[in-house]
Each structure stands twice: as structure tokens, then as C-alpha cells.
Design an enzyme around this catalytic site. Sequence first.
Site, mmCIF file in Angstrom:
data_model
loop_
_atom_site.group_PDB
_atom_site.id
_atom_site.type_symbol
_atom_site.label_atom_id
_atom_site.label_comp_id
_atom_site.label_asym_id
_atom_site.label_seq_id
_atom_site.Cartn_x
_atom_site.Cartn_y
_atom_site.Cartn_z
ATOM 1 N N GLY A 134 68.306 -7.561 -45.559
ATOM 2 C CA GLY A 134 69.709 -7.169 -45.649
ATOM 3 C C GLY A 134 70.632 -8.384 -45.655
ATOM 4 O O GLY A 134 70.199 -9.516 -45.896
ATOM 5 N N ILE A 135 71.916 -8.136 -45.350
ATOM 6 C CA ILE A 135 72.915 -9.201 -45.341
ATOM 7 C C ILE A 135 73.029 -9.779 -43.942
ATOM 8 O O ILE A 135 72.873 -9.051 -42.976
ATOM 9 C CB ILE A 135 74.328 -8.634 -45.677
ATOM 10 N N GLY A 136 73.355 -11.061 -43.840
ATOM 11 C CA GLY A 136 73.803 -11.586 -42.556
ATOM 12 C C GLY A 136 72.906 -12.602 -41.897
ATOM 13 O O GLY A 136 71.936 -13.084 -42.477
ATOM 14 N N ALA A 137 73.262 -12.914 -40.646
ATOM 15 C CA ALA A 137 72.621 -14.013 -39.923
ATOM 16 C C ALA A 137 71.147 -13.711 -39.612
ATOM 17 O O ALA A 137 70.305 -14.612 -39.664
ATOM 18 C CB ALA A 137 73.387 -14.285 -38.633
ATOM 19 N N GLU A 188 67.010 -4.722 -51.966
ATOM 20 C CA GLU A 188 68.313 -4.245 -52.436
ATOM 21 C C GLU A 188 69.180 -5.436 -52.873
ATOM 22 O O GLU A 188 69.763 -5.442 -53.931
ATOM 23 C CB GLU A 188 68.932 -3.525 -51.247
HETATM 24 N N1 COA Z 1 78.619 -1.211 -29.111
HETATM 25 C C1 COA Z 1 79.870 -1.630 -29.384
HETATM 26 N N2 COA Z 1 80.148 -2.492 -30.396
HETATM 27 C C2 COA Z 1 79.113 -2.907 -31.141
HETATM 28 C C3 COA Z 1 77.806 -2.500 -30.909
HETATM 29 C C4 COA Z 1 77.564 -1.621 -29.840
HETATM 30 N N3 COA Z 1 76.338 -1.198 -29.562
HETATM 31 N N4 COA Z 1 77.003 -3.089 -31.806
HETATM 32 C C5 COA Z 1 77.769 -3.849 -32.590
HETATM 33 N N5 COA Z 1 79.040 -3.735 -32.180
HETATM 34 C C6 COA Z 1 80.194 -4.447 -32.754
HETATM 35 C C7 COA Z 1 79.970 -5.942 -32.609
HETATM 36 O O1 COA Z 1 80.403 -6.417 -31.352
HETATM 37 C C8 COA Z 1 80.784 -6.485 -33.751
HETATM 38 O O2 COA Z 1 82.163 -6.479 -33.401
HETATM 39 P P1 COA Z 1 83.121 -7.697 -33.822
HETATM 40 O O3 COA Z 1 83.105 -7.652 -35.341
HETATM 41 O O4 COA Z 1 84.403 -7.308 -33.222
HETATM 42 O O5 COA Z 1 82.463 -8.890 -33.260
HETATM 43 C C9 COA Z 1 80.609 -5.426 -34.834
HETATM 44 O O6 COA Z 1 80.243 -4.231 -34.151
HETATM 45 C C10 COA Z 1 79.529 -5.805 -35.826
HETATM 46 O O7 COA Z 1 78.297 -5.965 -35.165
HETATM 47 P P2 COA Z 1 77.186 -6.962 -35.705
HETATM 48 O O8 COA Z 1 75.912 -6.556 -35.108
HETATM 49 O O9 COA Z 1 77.623 -8.380 -35.543
HETATM 50 O O10 COA Z 1 77.231 -6.628 -37.243
HETATM 51 P P3 COA Z 1 76.408 -7.174 -38.447
HETATM 52 O O11 COA Z 1 77.354 -7.801 -39.369
HETATM 53 O O12 COA Z 1 75.198 -7.957 -38.022
HETATM 54 O O13 COA Z 1 75.910 -5.818 -39.107
HETATM 55 C C11 COA Z 1 75.166 -3.562 -39.033
HETATM 56 C C12 COA Z 1 75.075 -4.929 -38.399
HETATM 57 C C13 COA Z 1 74.157 -2.660 -38.331
HETATM 58 C C14 COA Z 1 76.535 -2.983 -38.923
HETATM 59 C C15 COA Z 1 74.783 -3.717 -40.556
HETATM 60 O O14 COA Z 1 73.520 -4.290 -40.661
HETATM 61 C C16 COA Z 1 74.782 -2.382 -41.277
HETATM 62 O O15 COA Z 1 75.819 -1.938 -41.704
HETATM 63 N N6 COA Z 1 73.605 -1.757 -41.451
HETATM 64 C C17 COA Z 1 73.489 -0.465 -42.107
HETATM 65 C C18 COA Z 1 73.232 -0.624 -43.573
HETATM 66 C C19 COA Z 1 71.940 -1.310 -43.908
HETATM 67 O O16 COA Z 1 71.067 -1.511 -43.080
HETATM 68 N N7 COA Z 1 71.795 -1.652 -45.172
HETATM 69 C C20 COA Z 1 70.608 -2.225 -45.709
HETATM 70 C C21 COA Z 1 70.664 -3.649 -46.002
HETATM 71 S S1 COA Z 1 72.033 -4.280 -46.886
#
Ligand code: COA
Length: 436
Positions: A218-221, A241
Site C-alpha cells: 500500500g501507500i506510506g511509511a 494496486e
Molecule cells: N484511534 C484514533 N486515531 C487513530 C487511530 C486510532 N486507533 N489510528 C489512527 N488514528 C489517527 C492517527 O493518529 C492519524 O492522525 P493524525 O493524521 O492526526 O496524525 C490518522 O488517524 C492516520 O493514521 P495513520 O495510521 O498514520 O495513517 P496512515 O496514513 O498510515 O494510513 C490507514 C493508515 C489504515 C488509514 C490507510 O492504510 C488506509 O486507508 N487503509 C485502507 C485502504 C487500504 O488498505 N488500501 C490498500 C492499499 S492502497
Amino acid sequence: MSKISWEDLYKSKVVTADEAVKKIKSGDRVVTGHACGEPKEIIDAMVRNKDFYENVEIVHMVSMGKSEYCKPELASNFRHNSIFAGATTRQAILDGRADFTPCFFSEVPKMFKEGTLPVDVALVQLSIPDEHGYCSFGVSNDYTKPAAELAKIVIAELNDKMPRTSGDSFIHVSEIDYIVETSNEIIELMPPKIGEIEKAIGENCAKLIEDGSTLQLGIGAIPDAVLLFLKGKKDLGIHSEMISDGVVELIEAGVITNKAKTLHCGKSVVTFLMGTKRLYDYVNGNPSVEMYPVDYVNNPCVIAENYKMVSINSCIQVDLMGQVAADTIGLKQFSGVGGQVDFVRGAAMAKGGKSIIAMPSTASKGKVSRIVPILDEGATVTTSRNDIHYIVTEFGIAQLKGKTLKERARALINVAHPDFRDTLIEEWEKRFKVKF
Ligand code: COA
């Protein structure tokens, strides 16, 4: 009678962006090119000509642009219908100015085709034509190509900086209704900062990846951190994807060869690209990276044809049964399911396949555990407990397939952050009525 050449056809279709958007009518459903393939100049012109429309529905997934049509003052002109919420659209959904339509990424083209979400106008961005008059969908094939094939009107930005990607990635000039010529750098996504937690997660995920595996990232760190720990592996493949810059590095290092792939051997297969110019230059005219529409790439049956398929995605919360919430924070729509379930299911069906959900053990600067007894009220189950295989955090790997409720909850507590383990153990003992 001589047949009109594609060059003459091309010339007859060239208009300015302001002229092109006048073909959109009030009440139309407009699908815009996805993510980094967003046709910026046409969308800017549509917003500029806002007074021309009432209630135009704008449908897309990830937006990397300004999404100005979501502004409160444009609410009578445009209504956004999101399939994946993002930074520029989330608030409009929360405020009720925009809608959200839940659906698997793989099924978006089917919705266009079978009439559950028919397309009036497709706004897309393409490469300039080759000598035969074919333009490439470049960085975004996904639902963008199906939308262009099914829309009543196709308005295309032909950008001389859009890379020409290979695969099932082309449209002929004769299939386009209006052409807007542009020359803009493609939207870039800079590589994320990889911290110590992401590195630990990446190292744990890498332990599950065998030589000869085919990967979806996926995307990201976290996905980028996984790539850091794959440098010693052999003959990895890509059926994903999306990919970003990190994958190019591993291809150039000879780690990703695609040689062991059981489907599209020798080729990286993707549906969209998000990265920097480095990635876009790499794919330009490169036959070893093939782009296909998302109903092919993300079809779980197609994914399953890749032996040793490993999918790596992330989530917001996982409960002690292994139910994963990845696209909502409580009732708030944070993102979308995207391809997560498509790949989890495809990997599960693949011979030797594994699906991984990888996440930091905590969120909000360590204040909350992502492993919780019960999902937050209103949160959706993105991936069900029946589908989940591995959950990985910086503290280790929890293998949940074949595990009882008691065993899977124990495995999850063992990879939770130590600060939250006592509370989780208390809940475990209350639930299962035995000592942890
Ligand atoms: N409770 C409260 N807040 C939460 C939380 C929780 N359990 N988990 C995450 N958050 C908040 C984080 O603190 C962060 O807030 P900020 O932006 O104010 O710092 C925000 O939500 C994003 O969390 P983070 O884990 O850093 O996001 P990410 O950019 O790593 O993305 C998903 C993680 C899960 C959102 C992302 O992978 C996603 O949308 N997945 C679904 C789609 C997918 O898997 N697609 C396939 C590949 S592209």
C-alpha cells in the site's frame, strides 16, 4: 473517399479547458481521473465556470489535487461523491456536503458498467498520442480507463509530461470527444519519513516474505519500511494496486526480478502509480511495468494466480477477535476500503499466499492502543476476522488463521504495546473466564 487521418481527427477535437467544461451539464455525474492522474487544468476550469452548473456530481477515489468543488460556497454547484476519503474531502463528508459510497476498488468499473453508478462525463489525463494515435493512461489506469470507455462524453487533458505506460493502458484519439493540450509536471508523492517504529514493523513483515514471493504494497511509511528489509531477498515480484519510488530501487538492485511470478512472469503488474519523477521516468515506455484496469489487477481470482502472493496493508484498529477497522475512526469516514479486501482475499486463495495487516501498536502519539477489546462505536469492519491472516506491529507477528478466539486474542495481546497489555489481559480473562 479518403479516410480521415487520426492527426486530422485530433486537430478537430482540440479545445481550451474553458470550452471543454461547457460540455458538462447540470445534474451530470462526472468521474475524474484518479490520484496523481487527476486532470488538473480541466478540473480548475470546471470550478472556475461554477456558475454554469447546478448539482454536478463529482466522483473519485484518492484526490491529490485541491478538491475545490468541496468548498461550502460551491455546494449548490457541485456535490462530491467519494469512494475513498482523503485530506481534501474528509471534512466535506463529515459536514454532510459530500457523500461517501462504500465499495471494493475492484468493483468500481462494474458499477460504471452495470448501471449502479453510470458515468455521464469522464475527465481524464493522458499521454500525448504515439504515431498510431494511441494515448496512454500513464500513472492512473485503475477505474480511470473504464470510466473513459463507458462515459457518454470523454474530455481529456493530453499532457506531454505524462509517461507512456505499457499493458492494457491505451485509448485511441478517435475515442476522445474533447482534447485539452497541456504541459504540466505530474503530481508527485514524496517518500514518507520512516521512523524507528516503522523500521521495526518493516523488519517483522520482511520475516514473512520468502524468496520468490509476489508482493502487494500500500501507500506510506510502513510499505516503504518493508522494502528497506528486503535487500537480501531473491526474485521477488510485483502484482500490486499501486507502487511508489521504493519499488524502483529494489528493481534496480536486482531484488525484484519478477522471474518467479506464476502470472505475468517478468513483469511488474500495477493499476496506478504514486511517487516522484523518478518513478514516472522509470515507467515511461518501459515494457517491464504493465498497467491494467483495477477490475483485473484487484480481482481476487487474478491475484490468487500468483503463488506466494503476499499483501501488506495497514489499519486503524483491530479488536481481540481479529476484526480490522481500516477506513473509519469511530463513525468518521477516514479513507476507504480501497484494495485491502481484494488483496487479503486474493492472497488467501493463492498457493502459499499470506496477507499481512501491519500497523504501529499505538496511535495519537502513543495515547491509544490500536489493539482494542471492542472496535470504537460506529467503526466499520473493513476486513473480517474470517479473512485476517497476520497482524504485525513493532512488537512482533500475530498469526491468526486457524486460531480460536482465545488463541487469537492472546496472540494479539502479545504484539500490543506493553503500556496497554495489562488492560487487554484483564479483558481477556473476563471474556474467556480463565487465567491469561
Ligand atoms: N484511534 C484514533 N486515531 C487513530 C487511530 C486510532 N486507533 N489510528 C489512527 N488514528 C489517527 C492517527 O493518529 C492519524 O492522525 P493524525 O493524521 O492526526 O496524525 C490518522 O488517524 C492516520 O493514521 P495513520 O495510521 O498514520 O495513517 P496512515 O496514513 O498510515 O494510513 C490507514 C493508515 C489504515 C488509514 C490507510 O492504510 C488506509 O486507508 N487503509 C485502507 C485502504 C487500504 O488498505 N488500501 C490498500 C492499499 S492502497
